[in-house]
Design a protein around this motif. Structure first.
Motif, PDB file in Angstrom:
ATOM      1  N   TYR A 168       0.840  -1.194   0.000  1.00  0.00           N
ATOM      2  CA  TYR A 168       0.000   0.000   0.000  1.00  0.00           C
ATOM      3  C   TYR A 168       0.879   1.249   0.000  1.00  0.00           C
ATOM      4  CZ  TYR A 168       1.158  -0.515   4.932  1.00  0.00           C
ATOM      5  OH  TYR A 168       1.845  -0.686   6.114  1.00  0.00           O
ATOM      6  N   ALA A 169       0.239   2.357  -0.347  1.00  0.00           N
ATOM      7  CA  ALA A 169       0.927   3.645  -0.376  1.00  0.00           C
ATOM      8  C   ALA A 169       0.279   4.599   0.618  1.00  0.00           C
ATOM      9  CB  ALA A 169       0.873   4.238  -1.769  1.00  0.00           C
ATOM     10  N   LYS A 170       1.080   5.462   1.208  1.00  0.00           N
ATOM     11  CA  LYS A 170       0.573   6.563   2.021  1.00  0.00           C
ATOM     12  C   LYS A 170       1.092   7.874   1.429  1.00  0.00           C
ATOM     13  CE  LYS A 170      -0.291   4.192   6.386  1.00  0.00           C
ATOM     14  NZ  LYS A 170      -0.159   4.238   7.866  1.00  0.00           N
ATOM     15  N   PHE A 171       0.178   8.781   1.140  1.00  0.00           N
ATOM     16  CA  PHE A 171       0.531  10.075   0.579  1.00  0.00           C
ATOM     17  C   PHE A 171       0.759  11.047   1.743  1.00  0.00           C
ATOM     18  CE2 PHE A 171      -0.948   7.908  -3.012  1.00  0.00           C
ATOM     19  CZ  PHE A 171      -0.622   8.611  -4.162  1.00  0.00           C
ATOM     20  N   ILE A 172       2.002  11.503   1.888  1.00  0.00           N
ATOM     21  CA  ILE A 172       2.386  12.385   2.986  1.00  0.00           C
ATOM     22  C   ILE A 172       3.059  13.610   2.382  1.00  0.00           C
ATOM     23  CG2 ILE A 172       3.704  12.600   5.121  1.00  0.00           C
ATOM     24  CD1 ILE A 172       3.609   9.536   5.354  1.00  0.00           C
ATOM     25  N   GLY A 173       2.337  14.714   2.349  1.00  0.00           N
ATOM     26  CA  GLY A 173       2.882  15.922   1.735  1.00  0.00           C
ATOM     27  C   GLY A 173       3.177  15.687   0.271  1.00  0.00           C
ATOM     28  N   GLU A 174       4.399  15.957  -0.130  1.00  0.00           N
ATOM     29  CA  GLU A 174       4.811  15.779  -1.530  1.00  0.00           C
ATOM     30  C   GLU A 174       5.517  14.452  -1.762  1.00  0.00           C
ATOM     31  OE1 GLU A 174       3.970  17.821  -4.083  1.00  0.00           O
ATOM     32  OE2 GLU A 174       2.714  18.651  -2.507  1.00  0.00           O
ATOM     33  N   GLU A 175       5.360  13.523  -0.809  1.00  0.00           N
ATOM     34  CA  GLU A 175       5.979  12.213  -0.947  1.00  0.00           C
ATOM     35  C   GLU A 175       4.926  11.100  -0.919  1.00  0.00           C
ATOM     36  OE1 GLU A 175      10.496  11.684   0.559  1.00  0.00           O
ATOM     37  OE2 GLU A 175       8.995  11.772   2.143  1.00  0.00           O
ATOM     38  N   ILE A 176       5.296   9.980  -1.507  1.00  0.00           N
ATOM     39  CA  ILE A 176       4.520   8.750  -1.399  1.00  0.00           C
ATOM     40  C   ILE A 176       5.414   7.723  -0.726  1.00  0.00           C
ATOM     41  CG2 ILE A 176       3.200   6.988  -2.632  1.00  0.00           C
ATOM     42  CD1 ILE A 176       3.093   8.926  -5.016  1.00  0.00           C
ATOM     43  N   ILE A 178       5.795   3.787   0.357  1.00  0.00           N
ATOM     44  CA  ILE A 178       5.267   2.486  -0.076  1.00  0.00           C
ATOM     45  C   ILE A 178       5.856   1.383   0.799  1.00  0.00           C
ATOM     46  CG2 ILE A 178       5.039   0.896  -2.027  1.00  0.00           C
ATOM     47  CD1 ILE A 178       5.694   3.432  -3.806  1.00  0.00           C
ATOM     48  N   ASN A 179       4.972   0.508   1.290  1.00  0.00           N
ATOM     49  CA  ASN A 179       5.404  -0.613   2.117  1.00  0.00           C
ATOM     50  C   ASN A 179       4.648  -1.887   1.733  1.00  0.00           C
ATOM     51  OD1 ASN A 179       7.348   0.044   4.461  1.00  0.00           O
ATOM     52  ND2 ASN A 179       5.943   1.802   4.452  1.00  0.00           N
ATOM     53  N   GLY A 180       5.324  -3.031   1.917  1.00  0.00           N
ATOM     54  CA  GLY A 180       4.689  -4.323   1.688  1.00  0.00           C
ATOM     55  C   GLY A 180       5.333  -5.090   0.554  1.00  0.00           C
ATOM     56  N   GLN A 181       4.603  -6.068   0.033  1.00  0.00           N
ATOM     57  CA  GLN A 181       5.141  -6.893  -1.048  1.00  0.00           C
ATOM     58  C   GLN A 181       4.073  -7.193  -2.082  1.00  0.00           C
ATOM     59  OE1 GLN A 181       5.592 -10.916   1.269  1.00  0.00           O
ATOM     60  NE2 GLN A 181       5.235 -11.427  -0.877  1.00  0.00           N
ATOM     61  N   SER A 182       4.534  -7.346  -3.293  1.00  0.00           N
ATOM     62  CA  SER A 182       3.650  -7.795  -4.369  1.00  0.00           C
ATOM     63  C   SER A 182       3.470  -9.303  -4.266  1.00  0.00           C
ATOM     64  CB  SER A 182       4.257  -7.445  -5.724  1.00  0.00           C
ATOM     65  OG  SER A 182       5.343  -8.332  -6.019  1.00  0.00           O
ATOM     66  N   GLN A 193      13.130  -3.218 -14.362  1.00  0.00           N
ATOM     67  CA  GLN A 193      13.889  -2.054 -13.926  1.00  0.00           C
ATOM     68  C   GLN A 193      12.987  -0.928 -13.425  1.00  0.00           C
ATOM     69  OE1 GLN A 193      15.354  -2.434 -17.898  1.00  0.00           O
ATOM     70  NE2 GLN A 193      17.465  -2.203 -17.207  1.00  0.00           N
ATOM     71  N   VAL A 194      11.706  -0.991 -13.797  1.00  0.00           N
ATOM     72  CA  VAL A 194      10.748   0.021 -13.378  1.00  0.00           C
ATOM     73  C   VAL A 194       9.386  -0.653 -13.248  1.00  0.00           C
ATOM     74  CG1 VAL A 194      10.267   0.735 -15.753  1.00  0.00           C
ATOM     75  CG2 VAL A 194       9.829   2.336 -13.890  1.00  0.00           C
ATOM     76  N   ALA A 195       8.569  -0.179 -12.302  1.00  0.00           N
ATOM     77  CA  ALA A 195       7.273  -0.811 -12.051  1.00  0.00           C
ATOM     78  C   ALA A 195       6.145   0.209 -12.118  1.00  0.00           C
ATOM     79  CB  ALA A 195       7.262  -1.489 -10.678  1.00  0.00           C
ATOM     80  N   LEU A 196       4.997  -0.251 -12.586  1.00  0.00           N
ATOM     81  CA  LEU A 196       3.750   0.481 -12.424  1.00  0.00           C
ATOM     82  C   LEU A 196       2.990  -0.214 -11.308  1.00  0.00           C
ATOM     83  CD1 LEU A 196       1.598   2.566 -13.294  1.00  0.00           C
ATOM     84  CD2 LEU A 196       0.743   0.851 -14.919  1.00  0.00           C
ATOM     85  N   LEU A 197       2.883   0.452 -10.155  1.00  0.00           N
ATOM     86  CA  LEU A 197       2.165  -0.118  -9.019  1.00  0.00           C
ATOM     87  C   LEU A 197       0.690   0.238  -9.111  1.00  0.00           C
ATOM     88  CD1 LEU A 197       4.536   0.601  -5.980  1.00  0.00           C
ATOM     89  CD2 LEU A 197       4.640  -1.230  -7.669  1.00  0.00           C
ATOM     90  N   ASP A 198      -0.161  -0.741  -8.850  1.00  0.00           N
ATOM     91  CA  ASP A 198      -1.622  -0.556  -8.811  1.00  0.00           C
ATOM     92  C   ASP A 198      -2.052  -1.056  -7.435  1.00  0.00           C
ATOM     93  OD1 ASP A 198      -4.415  -0.808  -9.099  1.00  0.00           O
ATOM     94  OD2 ASP A 198      -4.222  -1.088 -11.258  1.00  0.00           O
ATOM     95  N   ILE A 199      -2.112  -0.144  -6.453  1.00  0.00           N
ATOM     96  CA  ILE A 199      -2.220  -0.556  -5.054  1.00  0.00           C
ATOM     97  C   ILE A 199      -3.174   0.351  -4.278  1.00  0.00           C
ATOM     98  CG2 ILE A 199       0.068  -1.611  -4.963  1.00  0.00           C
ATOM     99  CD1 ILE A 199       1.174   0.948  -3.774  1.00  0.00           C
ATOM    100  N   ALA A 200      -3.549  -0.104  -3.080  1.00  0.00           N
ATOM    101  CA  ALA A 200      -4.381   0.693  -2.187  1.00  0.00           C
ATOM    102  C   ALA A 200      -3.587   1.896  -1.685  1.00  0.00           C
ATOM    103  CB  ALA A 200      -4.849  -0.151  -1.009  1.00  0.00           C
ATOM    104  N   ALA A 201      -4.336   2.978  -1.335  1.00  0.00           N
ATOM    105  CA  ALA A 201      -3.662   4.203  -0.920  1.00  0.00           C
ATOM    106  C   ALA A 201      -4.423   4.900   0.203  1.00  0.00           C
ATOM    107  CB  ALA A 201      -3.519   5.147  -2.114  1.00  0.00           C
ATOM    108  N   ASP A 202      -3.661   5.512   1.098  1.00  0.00           N
ATOM    109  CA  ASP A 202      -4.191   6.339   2.178  1.00  0.00           C
ATOM    110  C   ASP A 202      -3.762   7.774   1.889  1.00  0.00           C
ATOM    111  OD1 ASP A 202      -4.845   7.685   4.490  1.00  0.00           O
ATOM    112  OD2 ASP A 202      -3.678   6.408   5.828  1.00  0.00           O
ATOM    113  N   TYR A 203      -4.737   8.653   1.660  1.00  0.00           N
ATOM    114  CA  TYR A 203      -4.446  10.045   1.335  1.00  0.00           C
ATOM    115  C   TYR A 203      -4.508  10.957   2.570  1.00  0.00           C
ATOM    116  CZ  TYR A 203      -4.724   8.551  -3.498  1.00  0.00           C
ATOM    117  OH  TYR A 203      -4.493   7.918  -4.698  1.00  0.00           O
ATOM    118  N   GLY A 204      -4.562  10.342   3.746  1.00  0.00           N
ATOM    119  CA  GLY A 204      -4.572  11.110   4.974  1.00  0.00           C
ATOM    120  C   GLY A 204      -5.797  10.882   5.828  1.00  0.00           C
TER     121      GLY A 204
END
Length: 425
Positions: A168-176, A178-182, A193-204
């Protein structure tokens, strides 16, 4: 007067097709040569290698991607092409890649997901970050696989909330952050070399809205930054040329601008990503079905049984005819799904999912019957049909288990009838 025999029908590489432009035919033939000369030999070589060696820096896997880049069939091939023509062009290209090797075909498609999202965002920084790099699409987790496909709260068990999962992602100010595993089923996950994550998010204010639906995000993340690690590639029954494995995120921090879908536009972009993936899987199934069918046709025209070629026996002709009709039906369904998704003012991933499930289930019937025509030798590694059967079996689950996808389509149709009066007499 002499007897007049009817002419043989006109066919293209892909079977009973007609009306291709010279450009379409040239592209199809070019991809077919690549599939025959590069993908098939490399796919068979990778299939026999242990996963610990198959995706190493000097392995044939990377030879495939180097040669693929030279072919010039990346995301820009459809630029400026009318939507209906783009759908047919997509079908020709992806089906030929599936004909070559389905594992490598999926690797190619998954590899483009981040840069496609970057192009759609219009952000030069993200485009440059993804350019020339192999990508992956991390959309499932160990405890949130099929849950990620749910689009409507009515589909959940009454009173339950959407599954956040353990990535999951947490949006904190101007940063994201990310914790956990696929999950281990992320295509290219162990080598991307690069990923497109499609995950749950907490915007605050938490992960859920008032109906219990999960907020989400799409974020492009370079995988060479601090906090990212990988699992080992899976040893699998089929699609062994495709590297799949976990990606771990430990307080990975990226700028907020790396998000290409956030709270408001995530649901629509999430749906379209699934629709794109399902369409591609339908085309890949088209190619695999045709590959197995062609192998069976060649075999029955060589194998003598009871003093006659198998191909001259009426039972064989019936079986080959039924298989051939399925091959054509799979192709038509895949193209229909692609065309609808590109030109409809309001496409829907549940319809696309039904196409994926139909094409893949019918494809498995074709491949299974093809092996049956080979008899005992079809079970040996001496003939490529046994590899195709293993690959076909894997595709019944990949990108959504078929029964589940038909269930989603059934939900959609019952609601269209109930709330939109579609189909009411």
């Amino acid at each position: 007067m002499g007897e007049t025999k009817p002419a043989w029908p006109y066919v293209e590489l892909s079977g009973f097709d007609a009306g291709f432009s010279e450009e379409e035919r040239t592209i199809q033939q070019g991809v077919h040569r690549f599939a025959a000369q590069v993908m098939r030999p490399l796919g068979r070589e990778l299939d026999r290698m242990p996963s610990e060696n198959a995706y190493a820096p000097n392995s044939p896997f990377w030879d495939f991607h180097r040669e693929l880049q030279k072919l010039g069939i990346g995301p820009g091939i459809e630029a400026g092409v009318e939507a209906r023509a783009a759908a047919r062009l997509e079908s020709l290209v992806v089906a030929e890649l599936g004909w070559g090797d389905v594992g490598l075909a999926v690797s190619a498609g998954a590899g483009e997901m981040p840069i496609r999202a970057a192009f759609a965002s219009g952000q030069k920084e993200l485009i440059d970050m993804c350019a020339g790099k192999l990508g992956c699409w991390a959309a499932t987790q160990p405890d949130r696989g099929s849950d990620g496909l749910l689009l409507y709260s009515q589909e959940r068990f009454p009173g339950s909330k959407g599954n956040v999962g353990n990535l999951y992602a947490k949006f904190i100010g101007e940063e994201i952050v990310i914790n956990g595993q696929s999950s281990a089923w992320v295509s290219n996950g162990t080598v991307a070399q690069v990923a497109l994550l499609d995950i749950a998010a907490d915007y605050g204010d938490g992960f859920h809205d008032e109906e219990g639906n999960t907020f989400g995000c799409n974020v492009i993340v370079p995988l060479d930054i601090r906090g990212v690690s990988r699992g080992k590639p899976l040893e699998k029954i089929g699609k062994r040329p495709l590297p799949q494995g976990e990606i771990y995120f430990d307080n990975v921090r990226v700028p907020r601008r790396f998000a290409v879908a956030t709270r408001d536009d995530y649901p629509s972009k999430h749906a379209m990503a699934w629709a794109h993936a399902g369409t591609a899987m339908s085309h890949i199934a088209t190619g695999l079905a045709r590959a197995a069918y062609e192998l069976a046709l060649s075999y029955v025209n060589q194998r003598v049984q009871g003093g006659a070629l198998l191909a001259d026996l009426q039972l064989t002709q019936y079986r080959v005819g039924a298989m051939g009709a399925r091959v054509e039906a799979i192709k038509v369904m895949a193209r229909h799904v692609a065309e609808y998704t590109k030109i409809s003012p309001q496409p829907h991933p549940y319809f696309t999912a039904s196409g994926k499930a139909y094409c893949n289930s019918e494809m498995f019937t074709v491949v299974n019957e093809a092996l049956q025509l080979f008899g005992g030798v079809g079970l040996t590694a001496a003939y490529p049909i046994e590899k195709l059967l293993r690959d076909a079996r894997s595709m019944q689950i990949e990108d959504g288990e078929n029964h589940l996808l038909f269930m989603h389509y059934g939900f959609l149709m019952t609601r269209l009838n109930r709330f939109e009066a579609w189909g009411q007499s």
